[in-house]
Design a protein around this motif. Structure first.
Motif, short mmCIF file in Angstrom:
data_model
loop_
_atom_site.label_atom_id
_atom_site.label_comp_id
_atom_site.label_asym_id
_atom_site.label_seq_id
_atom_site.Cartn_x
_atom_site.Cartn_y
_atom_site.Cartn_z
N GLY A 264 1.01 -1.18 -0.03
CA GLY A 264 -0.17 -0.02 -0.06
C GLY A 264 0.91 1.35 0.13
N VAL A 265 0.34 2.35 -0.55
CA VAL A 265 1.26 3.57 -1.00
C VAL A 265 0.09 4.66 -0.49
CG1 VAL A 265 2.99 2.79 -2.29
CG2 VAL A 265 1.17 3.71 -3.35
N ILE A 266 0.57 5.53 0.15
CA ILE A 266 -0.40 6.92 0.39
C ILE A 266 0.07 8.04 -0.27
CG2 ILE A 266 -1.11 8.42 2.22
CD1 ILE A 266 -0.53 6.67 4.55
N LEU A 267 -0.71 8.40 -0.93
CA LEU A 267 -0.56 9.56 -1.85
C LEU A 267 -0.31 11.00 -0.81
CD1 LEU A 267 -1.15 10.50 -5.05
CD2 LEU A 267 -2.75 12.25 -3.75
N ARG A 268 0.98 11.55 -1.16
CA ARG A 268 1.38 12.65 -0.18
C ARG A 268 0.69 13.89 -0.82
NH1 ARG A 268 6.13 12.94 2.80
NH2 ARG A 268 5.32 15.16 3.08
N THR A 269 -0.73 14.30 -0.51
CA THR A 269 -1.15 15.25 -1.31
C THR A 269 -0.50 16.61 -1.13
OG1 THR A 269 -3.05 14.16 -0.25
CG2 THR A 269 -3.48 16.15 -1.48
N ASP A 270 0.14 16.77 0.00
CA ASP A 270 1.04 18.11 0.38
C ASP A 270 2.10 18.29 -0.81
OD1 ASP A 270 2.07 15.94 1.53
OD2 ASP A 270 3.36 16.88 2.70
N ARG A 271 2.46 17.26 -1.17
CA ARG A 271 3.60 17.23 -2.45
C ARG A 271 2.88 17.18 -3.59
NH1 ARG A 271 8.66 14.07 -0.15
NH2 ARG A 271 8.61 14.91 1.74
N VAL A 272 2.25 16.43 -3.77
CA VAL A 272 1.47 16.42 -5.27
C VAL A 272 0.90 17.73 -5.89
CG1 VAL A 272 -0.41 15.13 -6.57
CG2 VAL A 272 0.94 13.90 -5.20
N ILE A 273 0.22 18.36 -4.57
CA ILE A 273 -0.44 19.80 -5.14
C ILE A 273 0.62 20.56 -5.12
CG2 ILE A 273 -2.14 21.48 -4.68
CD1 ILE A 273 -3.75 19.29 -3.38
N SER A 274 0.98 21.39 -6.04
CA SER A 274 1.97 22.17 -6.44
C SER A 274 1.50 23.62 -7.01
CB SER A 274 3.08 21.66 -7.39
OG SER A 274 4.06 22.57 -7.88
N SER A 275 2.45 24.38 -6.62
CA SER A 275 1.93 25.91 -6.81
C SER A 275 2.67 26.23 -8.26
CB SER A 275 2.32 26.95 -5.94
OG SER A 275 3.90 26.67 -5.78
N GLN A 276 3.27 25.42 -8.82
CA GLN A 276 3.93 25.61 -9.91
C GLN A 276 2.93 24.98 -11.20
OE1 GLN A 276 7.77 23.88 -9.13
NE2 GLN A 276 8.27 24.38 -11.14
N LEU A 277 2.83 26.00 -12.21
CA LEU A 277 1.79 25.66 -13.15
C LEU A 277 2.08 24.26 -13.86
CD1 LEU A 277 -0.75 27.26 -14.65
CD2 LEU A 277 0.89 27.18 -16.70
N GLY A 278 0.99 23.57 -13.78
CA GLY A 278 1.07 22.22 -14.69
C GLY A 278 1.53 21.04 -13.68
N LYS A 279 2.34 21.56 -12.70
CA LYS A 279 3.00 20.34 -11.94
C LYS A 279 2.10 19.66 -11.16
CE LYS A 279 7.54 19.81 -10.14
NZ LYS A 279 7.65 18.42 -10.78
N THR A 280 1.04 19.93 -10.54
CA THR A 280 0.20 19.33 -10.04
C THR A 280 -0.28 18.08 -10.84
OG1 THR A 280 -0.49 21.14 -8.86
CG2 THR A 280 -2.10 19.16 -8.53
N LEU A 281 -0.71 18.55 -12.10
CA LEU A 281 -1.16 17.41 -13.23
C LEU A 281 0.02 16.40 -13.37
CD1 LEU A 281 -3.19 19.83 -15.54
CD2 LEU A 281 -3.88 18.64 -13.71
N THR A 282 1.01 16.90 -13.61
CA THR A 282 2.16 16.01 -14.01
C THR A 282 2.27 15.30 -12.63
OG1 THR A 282 3.18 17.76 -15.02
CG2 THR A 282 4.43 15.99 -14.61
N ASN A 283 2.35 15.58 -11.56
CA ASN A 283 2.52 14.66 -10.18
C ASN A 283 1.51 13.65 -10.54
OD1 ASN A 283 4.71 16.02 -9.71
ND2 ASN A 283 3.73 17.38 -7.96
N ILE A 284 0.08 14.09 -10.35
CA ILE A 284 -1.00 13.07 -10.38
C ILE A 284 -0.69 11.85 -11.37
CG2 ILE A 284 -3.48 12.59 -10.78
CD1 ILE A 284 -3.87 15.62 -9.81
N ALA A 285 -0.26 12.28 -12.63
CA ALA A 285 0.02 11.46 -13.67
C ALA A 285 0.96 10.44 -13.46
CB ALA A 285 0.23 12.22 -15.16
N LEU A 286 2.14 11.05 -13.06
CA LEU A 286 3.08 10.21 -12.40
C LEU A 286 2.91 9.18 -11.43
CD1 LEU A 286 6.27 12.76 -11.92
CD2 LEU A 286 5.96 10.82 -13.47
N VAL A 287 2.10 9.59 -10.52
CA VAL A 287 1.78 8.78 -9.43
C VAL A 287 0.94 7.56 -9.86
CG1 VAL A 287 0.25 8.39 -7.15
CG2 VAL A 287 1.81 10.17 -7.44
N PHE A 288 -0.10 7.81 -10.69
CA PHE A 288 -1.24 6.68 -11.21
C PHE A 288 -0.24 6.03 -12.34
CE2 PHE A 288 -4.24 9.17 -9.32
CZ PHE A 288 -5.29 8.04 -9.08
N ASP A 289 0.73 6.47 -13.28
CA ASP A 289 1.20 5.66 -14.14
C ASP A 289 2.21 4.77 -13.57
OD1 ASP A 289 0.40 7.11 -16.11
OD2 ASP A 289 2.07 8.14 -16.51
#
Ligand SMILES: Nc1ncnc2c1ncn2[C@@H]1O[C@H](COP(=O)(O)OP(=O)(O)O)[C@@H](O)[C@H]1O
Ligand SMILES: [Mg+2]
Length: 318
Positions: free
Chosen positions: A141-166
């Motif tokens: 089991g892994v826990i998503l680190r929401t604090d790290r995934v959500i980023s203030s840099q444009l587009g980074k949040t989306l990239t992070n989400i995609a990375l985790v799911f990939d």
């Protein structure tokens, strides 16, 4: 419109074949021309951005630093077993059985239920549920680190989400998203930023395409904040209720037994309900510590009754 520096960045990213950068710049362009609502033009731009992001991620997937975006989900505490109600017990058994018979189900074009959302107050056992499920399935089991995934840099949040799911697709694990309302926020919220709306879209899309042999468990104590379209994406929606009187008694007696501590009370003397299991267990633990330190293994009746009365007061004043 973009200023000349940003325009230059966009062109440079396109010339260099830097898909992720290009996707960010296209998103920026769409943001800069979008007024109140998306237009055909901005919708097309968003599609291009999404397609560039997918291309970039495909290139980077094996190299991408997903570390830090997730952390291991700890295995259940072997010395403490939760007291589940019948619905939760049967659900756990059902999920485990379906997952173990994945081949049988897929031979009939059925998939095991693997998208679960748990709602309920803090301390009602949502994280514990995810941890027990992962153990019973034999899946890390892994826990998503929401604090790290959500980023203030444009587009980074989306990239992070995609990375985790990939990565999840490649590694066949159980992903636990705690406080999932942060990533599945209602898109009709006028205060919402465009980036977070897109994040919700992307998470919904990732939920839709979750492979059959991965498990997603989302949890929230703020279910009213969740986007309406998200609910139907889950195969299982469970509300972890606060225990009634009978269940509260069971939880307390069960905990005393686990600790091998006696209490000079009858179950009917315990008159408490709608308090989280976490607080009930914590109160028993504190009483037991006090008793053991005083040299006894039996909690005196008055100490016991007073402690639960104080807990009732504390909770009703919140
Ligand atoms: N049904 C239950 N029976 C007994 N103990 C429970 C139960 N649910 C939760 N607990 C206790 O509460 C603690 C916190 O539970 P947790 O799973 O973190 O709750 P949540 O994630 O809903 O906030 C657990 O470590 C466990 O000791
Ligand atoms: Mg939790």
């Amino acid at each position: 419109m973009l200023n000349s520096t940003e325009m230059l960045r966009l062109v440079r990213a396109a010339c260099n074949g830097d898909h992720l950068k290009l996707s960010q710049q296209i998103d920026l362009l769409a943001d800069s021309v979008e007024k109140a609502k998306p237009t055909a033009y901005t919708t097309n731009l968003r599609r291009l951005a999404e397609s560039e992001r997918e291309k970039g991620l495909a290139v980077n997937a094996s190299l991408a630093p997903v570390d830090g975006l997730t952390e291991p989900l700890l295995p259940p505490d072997g010395t403490h077993k939760p007291v589940w109600d019948k619905t939760v017990r049967e659900l756990l058994d059902g999920l485990v059985a379906e997952y173990k018979k994945l081949d049988v189900l897929t031979a009939h074009n059925l998939a095991p239920r693997n998208r679960i959302i748990l709602t309920g107050a803090p301390g009602t056992g949502k994280t514990t549920f995810a941890s027990i499920l992962s153990e019973r399935l034999g899946l890390d089991g892994v826990i998503l680190r929401t604090d790290r995934v959500i980023s203030s840099q444009l587009g980074k949040t989306l990239t992070n989400i995609a990375l985790v799911f990939d990565r999840l697709h490649m590694e066949r694990k159980l992903l636990f998203i705690d406080e999932c309302d942060m990533l599945l926020a209602r898109r009709d919220n006028s205060h919402d930023v465009a980036e977070m709306r897109r994040a919700t879209n992307l998470v919904l899309q990732k939920i839709d395409t979750l492979p059959d042999d991965c498990i997603l468990v989302c949890a929230t104590n703020m279910s009213s904040l969740i986007d309406r379209a998200a609910w139907r994406r889950f195969d299982v929606r469970v509300h972890m209720t606060l225990p009634d009187k009978a269940t509260s008694r069971l939880i307390i007696m069960h905990r005393l037994k686990e600790l091998n501590i006696q209490a000079d009370v009858q179950p009917l003397d315990i008159d408490i309900e709608d308090v989280s299991p976490a607080l009930l267990v914590q109160t028993v633990d504190n009483l037991s510590r006090k008793t053991l330190i005083s040299g006894s293994e039996t909690i005196p009746t008055d100490l016991f009754v007073n402690a639960f009365n104080s807990l009732k007061m504390e909770v009703s004043n919140q």
